[in-house]
Write an enzyme that holds these catalytic residues in place. Structure first.
Site, PDB file in Angstrom:
ATOM      1  N   GLY A  40      38.322  58.266  48.956  1.00 62.97           N
ATOM      2  CA  GLY A  40      38.280  57.642  47.504  1.00 62.97           C
ATOM      3  C   GLY A  40      39.474  57.014  47.214  1.00 62.97           C
ATOM      4  O   GLY A  40      39.378  56.108  46.384  1.00 62.97           O
ATOM      5  N   CYS A  43      42.234  55.280  43.357  1.00 62.55           N
ATOM      6  CA  CYS A  43      41.356  54.637  42.443  1.00 62.55           C
ATOM      7  C   CYS A  43      40.303  55.663  42.075  1.00 62.55           C
ATOM      8  O   CYS A  43      40.222  55.870  40.718  1.00 62.55           O
ATOM      9  CB  CYS A  43      40.838  53.419  43.174  1.00 62.55           C
ATOM     10  SG  CYS A  43      39.723  52.428  42.266  1.00 62.55           S
ATOM     11  N   GLY A 179      51.150  46.762  31.043  1.00 59.26           N
ATOM     12  CA  GLY A 179      50.033  45.970  31.940  1.00 59.26           C
ATOM     13  C   GLY A 179      48.879  46.685  31.610  1.00 59.26           C
ATOM     14  O   GLY A 179      48.889  47.405  30.841  1.00 59.26           O
ATOM     15  N   GLY A 267      54.603  49.596  37.112  1.00 56.93           N
ATOM     16  CA  GLY A 267      54.099  49.029  38.233  1.00 56.93           C
ATOM     17  C   GLY A 267      53.883  49.875  39.323  1.00 56.93           C
ATOM     18  O   GLY A 267      53.981  51.145  39.159  1.00 56.93           O
ATOM     19  N   ASP A 307      46.044  47.639  48.186  1.00 53.51           N
ATOM     20  CA  ASP A 307      47.428  47.299  47.490  1.00 53.51           C
ATOM     21  C   ASP A 307      48.734  47.519  48.477  1.00 53.51           C
ATOM     22  O   ASP A 307      49.724  46.762  48.153  1.00 53.51           O
ATOM     23  CB  ASP A 307      47.254  48.619  46.500  1.00 53.51           C
ATOM     24  CG  ASP A 307      46.619  48.446  45.527  1.00 53.51           C
ATOM     25  OD1 ASP A 307      46.068  47.348  45.272  1.00 53.51           O
ATOM     26  OD2 ASP A 307      46.691  49.444  44.885  1.00 53.51           O
ATOM     27  N   HIS A 444      18.894  35.211  24.802  1.00 55.08           N
ATOM     28  CA  HIS A 444      19.294  35.416  23.179  1.00 55.08           C
ATOM     29  C   HIS A 444      18.155  36.972  22.619  1.00 55.08           C
ATOM     30  O   HIS A 444      17.126  36.657  23.007  1.00 55.08           O
ATOM     31  CB  HIS A 444      18.963  34.222  22.374  1.00 55.08           C
ATOM     32  CG  HIS A 444      19.151  34.446  20.923  1.00 55.08           C
ATOM     33  ND1 HIS A 444      20.277  34.391  20.377  1.00 55.08           N
ATOM     34  CD2 HIS A 444      18.394  34.861  19.706  1.00 55.08           C
ATOM     35  CE1 HIS A 444      20.120  34.452  19.126  1.00 55.08           C
ATOM     36  NE2 HIS A 444      18.919  34.785  18.778  1.00 55.08           N
TER      37      HIS A 444
END
Length: 465
Positions: A40, A43, A179, A267, A307, A444
Site C-alpha cells: 500500500g 499513501c 502545500g 515537499g 512519485d 436538485h
C-alpha cells in the site's frame, strides 16, 4: 521452490505499483512485486488514508461543537480523544493494507518482502540473496519527505509519520510548508485545539492553486485561528526545555518563535537511491526518474511510475500510470497522461480541489495563441443544499476558451470540493464544451448544481447569482 523468473517485476507496492501488478495479471502476465516495507506504500499507510481518517475525526468534532445551530443539544462541549483518533486512523490503514495483500493473492501476484536493486539486463538482486529475472521491470519506489537542514526531524520536530501518531496534542505548533500536506495538518491540529502557525516561502498558501482560491483558503484558515505567514522561511532552530525555538525570515525581517512542536511539510524527493541506477542508462533529474509518455526510461525494459517519476505527486496519477505502463507493455493502445486532466485535492477545512489551468495560466495560454478566455464563478451562498447543510461558504470557478468552449480549468473551495471536482474531470476527459455542460441536467437540491451555475456564469447565463 520459489519462482524467480517472471514476465514483469514491480518494485514498490504503493498505489502505482500494486495497481500495475494487478493489471498485468489481468493481461495474462506472470508478475512479482517487491516491497521493502508495507503493501500500500506511504499513501495507504502513512499518507493519504490515515490523514483522511484523522481529518474525518476533526470533521465529526467540528460538527458536534456546532450542532446547536442545527437544533441538536448536548454535543456542544465535545472534546477530542487523541488516542482514539490515532488508533482509528491506524486501524483504517491496517485494514486497507490487508486488503492489498488479499488483492495480490487473489490475482496471483508473487510478493517478495525485500529491498531490490537492478543487477544487469532484466535482473533484480534482492537483499535476501535472491535474484529475480524479467523482461520488464517497473520502478514504483515513491518518494519521501524533503529534509530541511535547519529542522532535523526528531522527537519535537516531526515529519508526516510522527505527525500522524502523536502521543499528545501540542499546545502550539508550527507547520513549515503550506502545500496540501501542510494545509491538512494545520487544519487537523487546529480543530483539536493546537495554536497553529502555518508558513510558506511562496507569496500565498497552496501555491499550485488558482490565486483567488488560495486567497479564499487563507482567509478561511485565518478565520479559524490559524496564523498564516507567507514569503517566510525557517533559518535556524534550537530545542528548548519545552519545545523548539525557530528563527523565521520573512522577506529579510527575522523574528523568533517558540512552539511545542514543528511539522516539516516542505515537499518531497524521489526514492532513487540504492536501485542500481548508476549502472544503467536511466536518467535522474532533481531526484526523479525521467520517463517518456509510456513510462519508459532510457534503459530498455526498465520503466518508472508514480512519485519517483515526478509531478504531479498524486496517488491517482500513480495508479493511472501503472495501468498505462502495463497496457503499453502488453501492446495495447494507450493515451499519454495529460497533467491538465488530473484532479488535485487538498483535504483541509475547507477543502480545495482543481483540474486544469489556473486563470492566470489560462490567460497566458490564450495570449500566446491569440485567443480569449471566459471565467465563471458561483458561490455556495446561492445553493440551496449548501445553505441547508450550513456549509454555504465557498466558490466554484471555471475557465473556458471563449471561442471553442473548451474547459481549460476548474477550481473549487468548499468542505465537499474533493467529491465535486470529478464532475469536471469527466467533462475534461470527454472533451465536453460549455454547451454540453450547460445542457446537462443536474439534480436538485445538490451541491453539484454549483458546477452548472459556474459554467452558466462564464457565458453570462447564471440563474441564481
Amino acid at each position: 521452490m520459489t519462482k524467480t523468473t517472471f514476465d514483469l517485476i514491480v518494485v514498490g507496492g504503493g498505489p502505482g505499483g500494486y495497481v500495475a501488478a494487478i493489471r498485468a495479471t489481468q493481461l495474462g502476465m506472470s508478475v512479482a512485486l517487491v516491497e521493502r516495507a508495507e503493501l500500500g506504500g506511504i499513501c495507504l499507510n502513512w499518507g493519504c488514508i490515515p490523514t483522511k481518517a484523522l481529518l474525518h475525526s476533526a470533521t465529526v468534532l467540528r460538527a458536534c461543537q456546532e450542532a446547536s445551530h442545527c437544533g441538536v443539544t448536548g454535543a456542544g462541549d465535545a472534546r477530542p480523544d487523541l488516542a482514539v483518533m490515532v488508533a482509528r486512523s491506524r486501524k483504517v490503514a491496517g485494514r486497507l493494507g490487508q486488503g492489498v495483500a488479499h488483492l495480490m493473492k487473489k490475482n496471483g501476484v508473487t510478493v517478495f518482502a525485500a529491498t531490490a536493486r537492478l543487477a544487469g539486463s532484466g535482473k533484480l538482486a534482492l537483499d535476501n540473496g535472491t535474484t529475480l529475472s524479467a523482461k520488464h521491470i517497473i520502478l514504483a519506489t515513491g518518494a519521501r519527505a524533503r529534509e530541511l537542514p535547519a529542522l532535523p526531524v526528531g522527537e519535537r520536530i516531526w515529519a508526516y509519520r510522527q505527525a500522524l501518531a502523536p502521543a499528545a496534542i501540542p499546545k502550539s505548533l508550527l507547520v513549515v510548508g503550506a502545500g496540501a500536506i501542510g494545509a491538512e495538518f494545520a487544519s487537523f491540529y487546529r480543530a483539536v485545539g493546537s495554536d497553529v502557525t502555518l508558513i510558506d516561502m511562496t507569496p500565498e498558501i497552496l501555491p499550485q492553486e488558482d490565486a483567488e482560491i488560495s486567497a479564499l483558503a487563507r482567509k478561511a484558515f485565518e478565520k479559524q485561528g490559524i496564523r498564516v505567514l507567507t514569503q517566510c522561511a525557517v533559518t535556524a532552530s534550537a530545542l528548548t526545555a519545552t519545545g523548539v525555538k525557530v528563527t523565521l525570515d520573512q522577506q529579510g525581517k527575522k523574528t523568533e518563535l517558540e512552539v511545542e512542536r514543528v511539522i516539516v511539510a516542505a515537499g518531497i524527493v524521489g526514492n532513487v537511491e540504492g536501485l542500481g541506477l548508476e549502472h544503467t542508462r536511466v536518467k535522474v533529474e532533481k531526484t526523479h526518474i525521467v520517463t517518456d509518455a509510456q513510462c519508459r526510461t532510457a534503459e530498455p525494459g526498465v520503466y518508472a511510475i508514480g512519485d519517483v517519476a515526478g509531478a504531479p505527486w498524486l496517488a491517482h496519477k500513480a495508479s493511472h500510470e501503472g495501468v498505462l505502463c502495463v497496457e503499453a507493455i502488453a501492446g495495447k493502445p494507450v493515451h499519454a497522461i495529460d497533467p491538465l486532466r488530473i484532479p488535485a485535492c487538498t483535504y483541509s477545512y475547507p477543502q480545495v480541489a482543481s483540474i486544469g489551468m489556473t486563470e492566470a495560466r489560462a490567460r497566458e495560454h490564450a495570449k500566446l495563441n491569440g485567443s480569449e478566455i471566459r471565467v465563471g464563478k458561483f458561490t455556495f451562498a446561492g445553493n440551496g443544499k449548501a445553505i441547508a447543510m450550513g456549509e454555504d461558504q465557498g466558490l466554484v470557478k471555471t475557465v473556458f476558451d471563449a471561442k471553442s468552449g473548451e474547459l481549460l480549468g476548474a477550481h473549487i473551495i468548499h468542505p465537499e470540493a474533493s467529491e465535486l471536482i470529478t464532475g469536471y474531470g469527466v467533462a475534461a476527459s470527454l472533451e465536453a464544451t460549455e454547451e454540453d455542460l450547460m445542457h446537462t441536467v443536474f439534480a436538485h437540491p445538490t451541491l453539484s448544481e454549483t458546477l452548472h451555475e459556474s459554467v452558466l456564469s462564464a457565458f453570462g447565463r447564471a440563474l441564481h447569482a
